[in-house]
Design a protein around this motif. Structure first.
Motif, PDB file in Angstrom:
ATOM      1  N   ARG A  31       0.725  -1.332   0.118  1.00 55.89           N
ATOM      2  CA  ARG A  31       0.090  -0.061   0.093  1.00 55.89           C
ATOM      3  C   ARG A  31       0.842   1.113   0.004  1.00 55.89           C
ATOM      4  N   VAL A  33       2.988   2.479   2.216  1.00 57.06           N
ATOM      5  CA  VAL A  33       3.200   2.925   3.697  1.00 57.06           C
ATOM      6  C   VAL A  33       4.640   3.075   4.027  1.00 57.06           C
ATOM      7  N   ASP A  84       2.162   8.709   4.511  1.00 55.98           N
ATOM      8  CA  ASP A  84       1.845   7.731   5.156  1.00 55.98           C
ATOM      9  C   ASP A  84       2.917   6.766   5.890  1.00 55.98           C
ATOM     10  N   TYR A  86       4.106   3.831   9.088  1.00 52.67           N
ATOM     11  CA  TYR A  86       3.495   2.853   9.933  1.00 52.67           C
ATOM     12  C   TYR A  86       4.945   2.499  10.918  1.00 52.67           C
ATOM     13  N   TRP A 110      -0.161   3.092  12.808  1.00 53.59           N
ATOM     14  CA  TRP A 110      -0.024   3.687  11.645  1.00 53.59           C
ATOM     15  C   TRP A 110      -0.914   4.910  11.461  1.00 53.59           C
ATOM     16  N   TYR A 111      -0.565   5.629  10.403  1.00 49.74           N
ATOM     17  CA  TYR A 111      -1.091   6.821   9.993  1.00 49.74           C
ATOM     18  C   TYR A 111      -1.386   7.115   8.377  1.00 49.74           C
ATOM     19  N   ARG A 112      -2.655   7.390   8.214  1.00 49.97           N
ATOM     20  CA  ARG A 112      -3.033   7.496   6.669  1.00 49.97           C
ATOM     21  C   ARG A 112      -3.644   8.885   6.297  1.00 49.97           C
ATOM     22  N   ARG A 115      -7.844  10.395   5.483  1.00 47.75           N
ATOM     23  CA  ARG A 115      -8.461   9.281   5.994  1.00 47.75           C
ATOM     24  C   ARG A 115      -9.113   9.746   6.952  1.00 47.75           C
ATOM     25  N   LEU A 120     -10.393   4.306   8.245  1.00 44.25           N
ATOM     26  CA  LEU A 120      -9.206   3.531   8.863  1.00 44.25           C
ATOM     27  C   LEU A 120      -9.851   2.287   9.276  1.00 44.25           C
ATOM     28  N   GLU A 123      -9.397  -0.217   6.815  1.00 42.17           N
ATOM     29  CA  GLU A 123      -8.237  -0.785   6.667  1.00 42.17           C
ATOM     30  C   GLU A 123      -7.688  -1.621   7.976  1.00 42.17           C
ATOM     31  N   CYS A 287      -5.578  13.619   8.762  1.00 38.97           N
ATOM     32  CA  CYS A 287      -5.153  12.060   8.803  1.00 38.97           C
ATOM     33  C   CYS A 287      -5.959  11.277   9.931  1.00 38.97           C
TER      34      CYS A 287
END
Length: 317
Positions: A31, A33, A84, A86, A110-112, A115, A120, A123, A287
């Motif tokens: 993905r 990340v 992104d 993790y 982790w941070y997206r 989103r 989240l 995910e 995020c």
């Protein structure tokens, strides 16, 4: 008599653990990340009244706090433009000892970017299903508001008055000699009555926590106003805690000050506030982030009865 030197987990469990770590890295690599590492030691501790930090003394530099989460440092990376990210890391919390608790444990955080909490959750479900798939196929997760969960499993209105909550605590046979505030009563009901009933037939996300329990999450407009926060439960175990992250430095400072007042009233230590985090929040992108207890997930995967069987050494539990 010599001390028992042997590992607490069987070789098969450790092999499962290693495979799950490898699949975790594959999941995020696919993905795009980025894996990062941040320091374990910090000059600031957590203000959260529910968490106690472990500390150490460094010669010539004074007291440092062992990280109870990599969150603050990771948010500084986000503010600096990391994208992104993790991390798989060890974290430390004082007073965490028991069948499902340990003072040192492994966390996936982790941070997206772009989103929210609802996105989240999807995910998180994808990752957990991916990691458990060789041993266990999960049914689609249930999503239940905090208020609905309290109503269904504890028979109480989470947004009701204090007398109703106090009556519910007593009705469920929970005995506590301390003077409890509203959130402490809610925490007791969630941990002792509601939580053990969640995620038994299928994973369960609890979301829209009371605004007073927002921690580092945004507030959604009401009424009643609720936090953009969720937790994941499987087999009655809380596995993950996630937020649509708050990016307002002044609001976060106000929450930290409130937490410190709560800690002062309870006679808890008063750690210094992380000023670097507060400075970074002004630059942090929109995020969502989540922390997942990896040891508990391994325990579920191997059918363990506690963390000892999912960790190579659990001598301090």
């Amino acid at each position: 008599m010599s001390a028992d030197w042997r590992p607490t987990a069987a070789p098969g469990a450790l092999a499962h653990r290693a495979a799950m770590l490898a699949r975790t890295r594959d999941f995020f690599a696919e993905r795009g990340v980025l894996e990062v590492e941040t320091p374990v030691l910090s000059s600031a501790g957590t203000c959260d009244p529910q968490i106690e930090s472990l500390t150490t003394e460094v010669a010539g530099a004074g007291r440092f706090y062992l990280g109870s989460s990599p969150e603050f440092a990771m948010k500084r990376l986000l503010a600096a433009g990391s994208g992104d990210i993790y991390q798989v890391c060890k974290v430390f919390r004082d007073g965490e000892r028991g069948r499902w608790h340990a003072p040192e444990f492994t966390m996936i955080e982790w941070y997206r970017l772009g989103r929210d909490d609802a996105s989240l959750m999807t995910e998180v479900e994808d990752l957990v299903s991916h990691l458990l798939a060789p041993q266990r196929r999960l049914a689609p997760a249930e999503r239940l508001t905090y208020a609905a969960a309290l109503r269904r499993h504890a028979g109480v209105d989470a947004h009701g008055d204090d007398a109703e909550l106090e009556g519910a605590v007593a009705a469920h046979g929970i005995v506590c000699n301390a003077v409890l505030d509203r959130d402490a009563r809610l925490d007791l009901l969630m941990s002792h009555v509601v939580g053990p009933k969640l995620g038994v037939e299928r994973p369960c996300f609890i979301h829209d926590y009371p605004a007073s329990q927002a921690a580092l999450a945004r507030i959604k407009p009401g009424p009643p106003s609720v936090a953009a926060r969720f937790e994941l439960y499987i087999d009655g175990l809380e596995l993950a805690n996630g937020f649509h992250e708050l990016g307002a430095a002044q609001e976060q400072r106000s929450r930290f000050m409130h937490d410190l007042e709560t800690r002062r009233g309870r006679g808890q230590p008063l750690p210094p506030v992380d000023e670097r985090l507060l400075a970074a929040l002004a630059h942090m992108p929109d995020c969502a982030g989540v922390a997942l207890g990896f040891d508990r997930l391994v325990a579920i995967a191997v059918g363990a009865t506690g963390l000892r069987e999912a960790m190579a050494f659990n001598d301090n539990a």
